[in-house]
Design a protein around this motif. Structure first.
Motif, PDB file in Angstrom:
ATOM      1  N   LEU A   1      -7.499   5.692  -9.298  1.00 57.87           N
ATOM      2  CA  LEU A   1      -6.650   4.504  -9.454  1.00 57.87           C
ATOM      3  C   LEU A   1      -6.042   4.134  -8.099  1.00 57.87           C
ATOM      4  O   LEU A   1      -5.966   2.954  -7.734  1.00 57.87           O
ATOM      5  N   ARG A   2      -5.635   5.178  -7.325  1.00 59.43           N
ATOM      6  CA  ARG A   2      -5.052   4.917  -6.005  1.00 59.43           C
ATOM      7  C   ARG A   2      -6.076   4.196  -5.114  1.00 59.43           C
ATOM      8  O   ARG A   2      -5.779   3.200  -4.475  1.00 59.43           O
ATOM      9  N   GLU A   3      -7.308   4.701  -5.120  1.00 57.82           N
ATOM     10  CA  GLU A   3      -8.360   4.121  -4.265  1.00 57.82           C
ATOM     11  C   GLU A   3      -8.658   2.666  -4.683  1.00 57.82           C
ATOM     12  O   GLU A   3      -8.734   1.765  -3.847  1.00 57.82           O
ATOM     13  N   ILE A   4      -8.819   2.476  -6.008  1.00 61.43           N
ATOM     14  CA  ILE A   4      -9.198   1.136  -6.498  1.00 61.43           C
ATOM     15  C   ILE A   4      -8.089   0.129  -6.209  1.00 61.43           C
ATOM     16  O   ILE A   4      -8.339  -0.970  -5.704  1.00 61.43           O
ATOM     17  N   MET A   5      -6.829   0.506  -6.501  1.00 62.27           N
ATOM     18  CA  MET A   5      -5.747  -0.473  -6.323  1.00 62.27           C
ATOM     19  C   MET A   5      -5.478  -0.755  -4.844  1.00 62.27           C
ATOM     20  O   MET A   5      -5.155  -1.891  -4.473  1.00 62.27           O
ATOM     21  N   ALA A   6      -5.652   0.263  -4.000  1.00 56.07           N
ATOM     22  CA  ALA A   6      -5.445   0.024  -2.556  1.00 56.07           C
ATOM     23  C   ALA A   6      -6.493  -0.956  -2.042  1.00 56.07           C
ATOM     24  O   ALA A   6      -6.174  -1.914  -1.327  1.00 56.07           O
ATOM     25  N   ALA A   7      -7.749  -0.749  -2.434  1.00 56.54           N
ATOM     26  CA  ALA A   7      -8.822  -1.648  -1.973  1.00 56.54           C
ATOM     27  C   ALA A   7      -8.597  -3.049  -2.548  1.00 56.54           C
ATOM     28  O   ALA A   7      -8.786  -4.056  -1.865  1.00 56.54           O
ATOM     29  N   PHE A   8      -8.170  -3.098  -3.813  1.00 60.74           N
ATOM     30  CA  PHE A   8      -7.934  -4.395  -4.460  1.00 60.74           C
ATOM     31  C   PHE A   8      -6.859  -5.181  -3.697  1.00 60.74           C
ATOM     32  O   PHE A   8      -7.039  -6.353  -3.366  1.00 60.74           O
TER      33      PHE A   8
ATOM     34  N   LEU B   1       0.845  -1.207   0.000  1.00 66.65           N
ATOM     35  CA  LEU B   1       0.000   0.000   0.000  1.00 66.65           C
ATOM     36  C   LEU B   1       0.878   1.254   0.000  1.00 66.65           C
ATOM     37  O   LEU B   1       0.599   2.223  -0.720  1.00 66.65           O
ATOM     38  N   ALA B   2       1.962   1.214   0.768  1.00 66.62           N
ATOM     39  CA  ALA B   2       2.853   2.381   0.814  1.00 66.62           C
ATOM     40  C   ALA B   2       3.512   2.604  -0.548  1.00 66.62           C
ATOM     41  O   ALA B   2       3.624   3.733  -1.033  1.00 66.62           O
ATOM     42  N   ALA B   3       3.919   1.497  -1.202  1.00 67.51           N
ATOM     43  CA  ALA B   3       4.595   1.619  -2.503  1.00 67.51           C
ATOM     44  C   ALA B   3       3.682   2.232  -3.553  1.00 67.51           C
ATOM     45  O   ALA B   3       4.137   2.884  -4.488  1.00 67.51           O
ATOM     46  N   MET B   4       2.372   2.059  -3.390  1.00 69.18           N
ATOM     47  CA  MET B   4       1.429   2.584  -4.399  1.00 69.18           C
ATOM     48  C   MET B   4       0.858   3.940  -3.988  1.00 69.18           C
ATOM     49  O   MET B   4       0.030   4.505  -4.689  1.00 69.18           O
ATOM     50  N   GLY B   5       1.326   4.424  -2.842  1.00 66.63           N
ATOM     51  CA  GLY B   5       0.697   5.608  -2.236  1.00 66.63           C
ATOM     52  C   GLY B   5       0.847   6.892  -3.028  1.00 66.63           C
ATOM     53  O   GLY B   5       0.082   7.833  -2.821  1.00 66.63           O
ATOM     54  N   ASP B   6       1.826   6.955  -3.920  1.00 62.44           N
ATOM     55  CA  ASP B   6       2.029   8.203  -4.677  1.00 62.44           C
ATOM     56  C   ASP B   6       1.315   8.185  -6.026  1.00 62.44           C
ATOM     57  O   ASP B   6       1.547   9.064  -6.860  1.00 62.44           O
ATOM     58  N   THR B   7       0.489   7.220  -6.280  1.00 55.47           N
ATOM     59  CA  THR B   7      -0.235   7.160  -7.567  1.00 55.47           C
ATOM     60  C   THR B   7      -0.977   8.487  -7.782  1.00 55.47           C
ATOM     61  O   THR B   7      -1.817   8.855  -6.960  1.00 55.47           O
ATOM     62  N   PRO B   8      -0.682   9.210  -8.867  1.00 52.68           N
ATOM     63  CA  PRO B   8      -1.300  10.542  -9.018  1.00 52.68           C
ATOM     64  C   PRO B   8      -2.822  10.496  -9.171  1.00 52.68           C
ATOM     65  O   PRO B   8      -3.512  11.350  -8.625  1.00 52.68           O
ATOM     66  N   SER B   9      -3.354   9.521  -9.890  1.00 51.04           N
ATOM     67  CA  SER B   9      -4.812   9.491 -10.075  1.00 51.04           C
ATOM     68  C   SER B   9      -5.476   9.012  -8.777  1.00 51.04           C
ATOM     69  O   SER B   9      -5.252   7.879  -8.340  1.00 51.04           O
TER      70      SER B   9
END
Ligand code: BEZ
Ligand code: FE
Length: 313
Positions: free
Chosen positions: A41-48, A30-38
Protein backbone atom coordinates in the motif's frame (compact mmCIF):
# COMPACT_ATOMS: atom_id res chain seq x y z
CA UNK A 1 2.49 27.96 25.20
CA UNK A 2 1.98 24.81 27.34
CA UNK A 3 4.84 22.31 27.09
CA UNK A 4 2.45 19.70 25.60
CA UNK A 5 1.56 21.97 22.65
CA UNK A 6 5.22 22.73 22.01
CA UNK A 7 5.88 18.98 21.72
CA UNK A 8 3.06 18.61 19.17
CA UNK A 9 4.33 21.53 17.14
CA UNK A 10 7.81 20.07 16.90
CA UNK A 11 6.42 16.68 15.77
CA UNK A 12 4.57 18.43 12.99
CA UNK A 13 7.66 20.41 12.01
CA UNK A 14 9.62 17.20 11.70
CA UNK A 15 7.02 15.97 9.21
CA UNK A 16 7.26 19.25 7.25
CA UNK A 17 3.49 19.47 6.92
CA UNK A 18 3.51 23.23 6.89
CA UNK A 19 3.56 23.83 3.17
CA UNK A 20 5.96 26.50 1.97
CA UNK A 21 5.05 26.56 -1.71
CA UNK A 22 3.97 24.47 -4.71
CA UNK A 23 7.32 22.74 -4.80
CA UNK A 24 7.09 21.36 -1.26
CA UNK A 25 3.61 19.76 -1.30
CA UNK A 26 4.59 16.44 -2.89
CA UNK A 27 7.33 15.59 -0.41
CA UNK A 28 5.04 16.60 2.48
CA UNK A 29 2.33 14.19 1.31
CA UNK A 30 4.85 11.39 0.77
CA UNK A 31 6.27 11.95 4.25
CA UNK A 32 2.78 11.90 5.81
CA UNK A 33 2.13 8.48 4.25
CA UNK A 34 5.58 7.13 5.04
CA UNK A 35 4.55 5.09 8.08
CA UNK A 36 1.92 3.02 6.24
CA UNK A 37 2.50 -0.48 7.67
CA UNK A 38 1.63 -2.41 4.49
CA UNK A 39 4.67 -2.13 2.18
CA UNK A 40 2.55 -2.66 -0.95
CA UNK A 41 0.00 0.00 0.00
CA UNK A 42 2.91 2.34 0.84
CA UNK A 43 4.53 1.70 -2.57
CA UNK A 44 1.28 2.06 -4.55
CA UNK A 45 0.10 5.24 -2.81
CA UNK A 46 3.53 6.90 -3.01
CA UNK A 47 3.73 6.24 -6.76
CA UNK A 48 0.11 7.35 -7.19
CA UNK A 49 0.74 10.67 -5.43
CA UNK A 50 4.00 11.30 -7.33
CA UNK A 51 2.33 10.67 -10.69
CA UNK A 52 -0.86 12.61 -9.85
CA UNK A 53 1.15 15.61 -8.74
CA UNK A 54 3.41 15.39 -11.81
CA UNK A 55 0.30 15.20 -14.00
CA UNK A 56 -1.19 18.37 -12.49
CA UNK A 57 2.13 20.18 -12.92
CA UNK A 58 2.57 18.97 -16.49
CA UNK A 59 -0.82 20.24 -17.68
CA UNK A 60 -0.93 23.19 -15.20
CA UNK A 61 -4.37 22.00 -14.10
CA UNK A 62 -6.77 24.90 -13.48
CA UNK A 63 -9.26 24.97 -10.60
CA UNK A 64 -12.17 24.65 -13.04
CA UNK A 65 -10.58 21.57 -14.62
CA UNK A 66 -9.98 20.09 -11.18
CA UNK A 67 -13.67 20.54 -10.31
CA UNK A 68 -14.68 19.00 -13.62
CA UNK A 69 -12.43 16.00 -12.97
CA UNK A 70 -13.82 15.43 -9.47
CA UNK A 71 -17.37 15.73 -10.82
CA UNK A 72 -16.49 13.19 -13.55
CA UNK A 73 -15.22 10.70 -10.95
CA UNK A 74 -18.28 11.24 -8.74
CA UNK A 75 -20.58 10.63 -11.68
CA UNK A 76 -18.73 7.41 -12.56
CA UNK A 77 -19.63 6.18 -9.07
CA UNK A 78 -23.22 7.36 -9.35
CA UNK A 79 -23.67 5.62 -12.71
CA UNK A 80 -22.52 2.28 -11.27
CA UNK A 81 -25.05 -0.23 -9.93
CA UNK A 82 -25.78 -3.99 -9.91
CA UNK A 83 -26.37 -4.11 -13.67
CA UNK A 84 -23.76 -1.62 -14.88
CA UNK A 85 -20.14 -0.85 -13.98
CA UNK A 86 -19.08 2.58 -15.23
CA UNK A 87 -15.75 2.40 -13.34
CA UNK A 88 -14.56 -0.62 -15.32
CA UNK A 89 -15.86 0.98 -18.50
CA UNK A 90 -13.75 4.10 -17.88
CA UNK A 91 -10.68 2.01 -17.18
CA UNK A 92 -11.34 0.06 -20.40
CA UNK A 93 -11.88 3.17 -22.54
CA UNK A 94 -8.52 4.68 -21.57
CA UNK A 95 -6.65 1.41 -22.20
CA UNK A 96 -5.87 0.88 -18.52
CA UNK A 97 -7.60 -2.52 -18.24
CA UNK A 98 -5.72 -3.86 -21.24
CA UNK A 99 -2.44 -2.49 -19.86
CA UNK A 100 -3.01 -4.28 -16.53
CA UNK A 101 -3.96 -7.45 -18.42
CA UNK A 102 -0.80 -7.36 -20.56
CA UNK A 103 1.39 -6.60 -17.53
CA UNK A 104 0.09 -9.65 -15.68
CA UNK A 105 -0.06 -12.24 -18.45
CA UNK A 106 2.29 -13.55 -21.16
CA UNK A 107 5.17 -13.94 -18.70
CA UNK A 108 4.44 -10.59 -17.10
CA UNK A 109 4.20 -8.73 -20.37
CA UNK A 110 7.31 -10.19 -22.03
CA UNK A 111 5.53 -12.31 -24.63
CA UNK A 112 2.28 -12.44 -26.55
CA UNK A 113 -0.64 -13.50 -24.39
CA UNK A 114 -3.91 -15.32 -24.91
CA UNK A 115 -5.59 -13.07 -22.30
CA UNK A 116 -7.81 -10.08 -22.82
CA UNK A 117 -9.70 -7.67 -20.61
CA UNK A 118 -12.70 -9.00 -18.63
CA UNK A 119 -14.99 -6.05 -19.42
CA UNK A 120 -17.99 -5.00 -17.33
CA UNK A 121 -20.42 -7.79 -18.28
CA UNK A 122 -19.17 -11.07 -16.78
CA UNK A 123 -21.74 -12.58 -14.40
CA UNK A 124 -21.00 -15.30 -11.88
CA UNK A 125 -23.28 -18.37 -11.96
CA UNK A 126 -24.09 -18.61 -15.63
CA UNK A 127 -26.13 -21.74 -16.39
CA UNK A 128 -24.25 -25.01 -16.59
CA UNK A 129 -24.77 -26.32 -20.10
CA UNK A 130 -24.00 -29.75 -21.53
CA UNK A 131 -21.29 -30.01 -24.14
CA UNK A 132 -22.78 -29.29 -27.55
CA UNK A 133 -25.75 -27.47 -26.00
CA UNK A 134 -27.11 -24.07 -26.97
CA UNK A 135 -26.65 -20.80 -25.10
CA UNK A 136 -29.51 -19.18 -27.02
CA UNK A 137 -32.18 -19.02 -24.29
CA UNK A 138 -34.69 -16.71 -25.96
CA UNK A 139 -35.39 -15.67 -29.53
CA UNK A 140 -32.21 -14.05 -30.82
CA UNK A 141 -31.53 -12.77 -34.34
CA UNK A 142 -28.41 -13.61 -36.33
CA UNK A 143 -26.91 -16.59 -38.16
CA UNK A 144 -26.24 -19.75 -36.16
CA UNK A 145 -22.75 -20.32 -34.82
CA UNK A 146 -21.32 -23.72 -33.91
CA UNK A 147 -18.19 -23.31 -31.79
CA UNK A 148 -15.74 -26.18 -31.19
CA UNK A 149 -13.16 -25.24 -28.65
CA UNK A 150 -10.22 -27.01 -27.08
CA UNK A 151 -8.17 -26.11 -24.04
CA UNK A 152 -4.55 -27.27 -23.78
CA UNK A 153 -1.48 -26.57 -21.68
CA UNK A 154 1.50 -24.77 -23.27
CA UNK A 155 2.83 -28.15 -24.51
CA UNK A 156 -0.41 -28.80 -26.40
CA UNK A 157 -1.68 -31.45 -23.99
CA UNK A 158 -5.46 -31.37 -23.45
CA UNK A 159 -6.75 -30.17 -20.10
CA UNK A 160 -9.86 -32.03 -18.96
CA UNK A 161 -12.29 -30.69 -16.37
CA UNK A 162 -11.81 -26.97 -17.10
CA UNK A 163 -14.88 -24.86 -16.37
CA UNK A 164 -15.32 -22.62 -19.41
CA UNK A 165 -17.68 -19.72 -18.94
CA UNK A 166 -18.87 -18.17 -22.22
CA UNK A 167 -20.79 -14.91 -22.70
CA UNK A 168 -21.58 -12.62 -25.61
CA UNK A 169 -23.84 -9.74 -26.61
CA UNK A 170 -26.89 -10.39 -28.73
CA UNK A 171 -26.61 -9.13 -32.31
CA UNK A 172 -28.99 -6.32 -31.30
CA UNK A 173 -25.95 -4.94 -29.51
CA UNK A 174 -26.87 -5.62 -25.88
CA UNK A 175 -25.97 -8.17 -23.20
CA UNK A 176 -29.01 -9.80 -21.63
CA UNK A 177 -28.57 -7.83 -18.40
CA UNK A 178 -28.96 -4.60 -20.43
CA UNK A 179 -32.02 -5.78 -22.33
CA UNK A 180 -35.45 -6.72 -20.93
CA UNK A 181 -36.24 -8.35 -24.28
CA UNK A 182 -33.83 -11.22 -23.62
CA UNK A 183 -34.25 -14.12 -21.21
CA UNK A 184 -32.14 -14.03 -18.06
CA UNK A 185 -28.70 -15.50 -18.90
CA UNK A 186 -29.36 -15.51 -22.65
CA UNK A 187 -26.06 -16.09 -24.52
CA UNK A 188 -24.27 -17.18 -21.36
CA UNK A 189 -23.25 -20.69 -20.41
CA UNK A 190 -20.74 -22.71 -18.41
CA UNK A 191 -19.15 -25.82 -19.96
CA UNK A 192 -16.72 -28.45 -18.73
CA UNK A 193 -13.97 -29.73 -21.01
CA UNK A 194 -14.00 -33.46 -21.77
CA UNK A 195 -11.03 -35.87 -21.59
CA UNK A 196 -9.68 -34.40 -24.85
CA UNK A 197 -9.92 -30.82 -23.50
CA UNK A 198 -12.87 -30.04 -25.75
CA UNK A 199 -16.11 -28.15 -25.28
CA UNK A 200 -18.56 -27.05 -27.91
CA UNK A 201 -21.75 -25.07 -28.08
CA UNK A 202 -24.32 -23.50 -30.35
CA UNK A 203 -24.95 -19.77 -30.38
CA UNK A 204 -25.41 -16.96 -32.89
CA UNK A 205 -22.55 -15.26 -34.71
CA UNK A 206 -21.54 -12.30 -32.53
CA UNK A 207 -21.98 -8.80 -33.92
CA UNK A 208 -20.12 -5.63 -33.03
CA UNK A 209 -21.83 -3.34 -30.55
CA UNK A 210 -21.37 0.05 -28.89
CA UNK A 211 -20.30 0.16 -25.26
CA UNK A 212 -22.83 1.96 -23.03
CA UNK A 213 -22.66 5.70 -23.70
CA UNK A 214 -25.39 6.98 -21.36
CA UNK A 215 -22.88 8.02 -18.65
CA UNK A 216 -19.73 10.10 -18.23
CA UNK A 217 -17.65 7.69 -20.37
CA UNK A 218 -20.02 8.32 -23.29
CA UNK A 219 -19.52 12.08 -22.82
CA UNK A 220 -15.77 11.63 -22.87
CA UNK A 221 -15.84 9.54 -26.06
CA UNK A 222 -17.98 12.17 -27.72
CA UNK A 223 -15.67 15.00 -26.65
CA UNK A 224 -12.74 13.02 -28.06
CA UNK A 225 -14.54 12.29 -31.38
CA UNK A 226 -14.21 8.54 -30.77
CA UNK A 227 -16.72 5.94 -31.90
CA UNK A 228 -18.06 3.69 -29.11
CA UNK A 229 -17.86 0.33 -30.95
CA UNK A 230 -16.29 -2.98 -30.01
CA UNK A 231 -15.58 -5.50 -32.78
CA UNK A 232 -17.73 -8.63 -32.56
CA UNK A 233 -16.41 -11.19 -30.08
CA UNK A 234 -17.13 -14.04 -27.71
CA UNK A 235 -15.88 -13.90 -24.13
CA UNK A 236 -14.40 -16.94 -22.36
CA UNK A 237 -13.28 -17.36 -18.77
CA UNK A 238 -11.53 -20.72 -18.21
CA UNK A 239 -11.00 -21.95 -14.66
CA UNK A 240 -9.28 -25.00 -13.24
CA UNK A 241 -7.22 -25.31 -10.05
CA UNK A 242 -3.52 -25.62 -10.96
CA UNK A 243 -3.83 -23.23 -13.93
CA UNK A 244 -3.85 -19.44 -14.14
CA UNK A 245 -7.44 -18.44 -14.85
CA UNK A 246 -7.68 -17.51 -18.52
CA UNK A 247 -9.88 -14.52 -19.28
CA UNK A 248 -10.10 -13.86 -22.97
CA UNK A 249 -12.12 -12.93 -26.07
CA UNK A 250 -12.23 -14.37 -29.59
CA UNK A 251 -12.83 -11.70 -32.23
CA UNK A 252 -14.65 -12.11 -35.53
CA UNK A 253 -12.07 -11.87 -38.32
CA UNK A 254 -14.07 -9.76 -40.80
CA UNK A 255 -15.29 -7.10 -38.35
CA UNK A 256 -14.95 -3.49 -39.46
CA UNK A 257 -13.89 -2.34 -35.97
CA UNK A 258 -11.03 -4.84 -35.45
CA UNK A 259 -8.43 -2.09 -35.79
CA UNK A 260 -10.24 0.54 -33.71
CA UNK A 261 -11.74 -1.30 -30.71
CA UNK A 262 -12.90 1.44 -28.32
CA UNK A 263 -11.39 -0.49 -25.38
CA UNK A 264 -8.16 -1.64 -27.08
CA UNK A 265 -8.84 -5.35 -26.51
CA UNK A 266 -7.71 -6.83 -29.86
CA UNK A 267 -4.38 -8.62 -30.15
CA UNK A 268 -3.53 -10.69 -33.27
CA UNK A 269 -3.62 -13.88 -31.24
CA UNK A 270 -7.29 -13.37 -30.41
CA UNK A 271 -8.68 -13.10 -33.94
CA UNK A 272 -10.69 -16.27 -34.62
CA UNK A 273 -11.68 -17.75 -37.95
CA UNK A 274 -15.45 -17.63 -38.14
CA UNK A 275 -16.07 -19.71 -41.26
CA UNK A 276 -19.22 -19.20 -43.29
CA UNK A 277 -21.15 -22.26 -44.60
CA UNK A 278 -23.93 -22.16 -47.14
CA UNK A 279 -24.72 -25.87 -47.20
CA UNK A 280 -27.23 -27.46 -44.83
CA UNK A 281 -25.84 -28.44 -41.45
CA UNK A 282 -26.65 -32.14 -41.04
CA UNK A 283 -26.86 -32.08 -37.23
CA UNK A 284 -29.17 -29.05 -37.06
CA UNK A 285 -32.11 -29.22 -39.44
CA UNK A 286 -33.62 -25.98 -38.08
CA UNK A 287 -30.76 -23.84 -39.39
CA UNK A 288 -31.92 -21.73 -42.33
CA UNK A 289 -29.50 -19.73 -44.46
CA UNK A 290 -25.78 -19.46 -43.92
CA UNK A 291 -24.28 -20.55 -40.63
CA UNK A 292 -20.83 -20.17 -39.12
CA UNK A 293 -18.33 -22.42 -37.42
CA UNK A 294 -15.48 -21.50 -35.13
CA UNK A 295 -12.62 -23.81 -34.16
CA UNK A 296 -10.41 -22.32 -31.52
CA UNK A 297 -7.77 -23.58 -29.10
CA UNK A 298 -7.17 -21.84 -25.79
CA UNK A 299 -3.87 -22.31 -23.95
CA UNK A 300 -3.82 -22.20 -20.16
CA UNK A 301 -0.58 -21.69 -18.26
CA UNK A 302 0.18 -23.41 -14.97
CA UNK A 303 -0.49 -21.04 -12.08
CA UNK A 304 -3.00 -19.95 -9.52
CA UNK A 305 -6.71 -20.31 -10.25
CA UNK A 306 -8.52 -17.20 -9.01
CA UNK A 307 -11.86 -15.80 -10.02
CA UNK A 308 -12.23 -12.04 -10.50
CA UNK A 309 -14.88 -10.11 -8.59
CA UNK A 310 -17.89 -10.00 -10.92
CA UNK A 311 -18.34 -6.41 -12.17
CA UNK A 312 -22.15 -6.90 -12.12
CA UNK A 313 -24.54 -9.21 -10.26
C1 BEZ B 1 -17.23 -6.23 -23.34
O1 BEZ B 1 -16.64 -6.76 -24.24
O2 BEZ B 1 -18.15 -6.85 -22.83
C2 BEZ B 1 -16.86 -4.85 -22.95
C3 BEZ B 1 -15.55 -4.58 -22.64
C4 BEZ B 1 -15.21 -3.30 -22.28
C5 BEZ B 1 -16.17 -2.30 -22.21
C6 BEZ B 1 -17.49 -2.60 -22.53
C7 BEZ B 1 -17.83 -3.88 -22.91
FE1 FE C 1 -18.19 -8.02 -24.89
Amino acid sequence: MPVQNLAMASDQDRRSSIIEDEGSITSAVLAAMGDTPSPRLREIMAAFVRHMHAFAREVRLTEEEFELGVDFLNRIGQATHDRHNEGILFSDAVGFSTLVCLLNNGQNGATETASALLGPFWRMNSPRTENGGSIVRSETPGPALFASCRITDPQGRPIAGVEADVWQASPVGLYENQDDGQADMNLRGKFTTDADGRFSFRSVKPAGYPVPTHGPVGELLKAQRRHPYRPAHLHVLAYKPGFKTLITQVFVDDDQYLGTDVVFGVTRHLIGRYERHDEERPSAADVVGPWYSLDYTFVMEPGEAKLPTPPIK
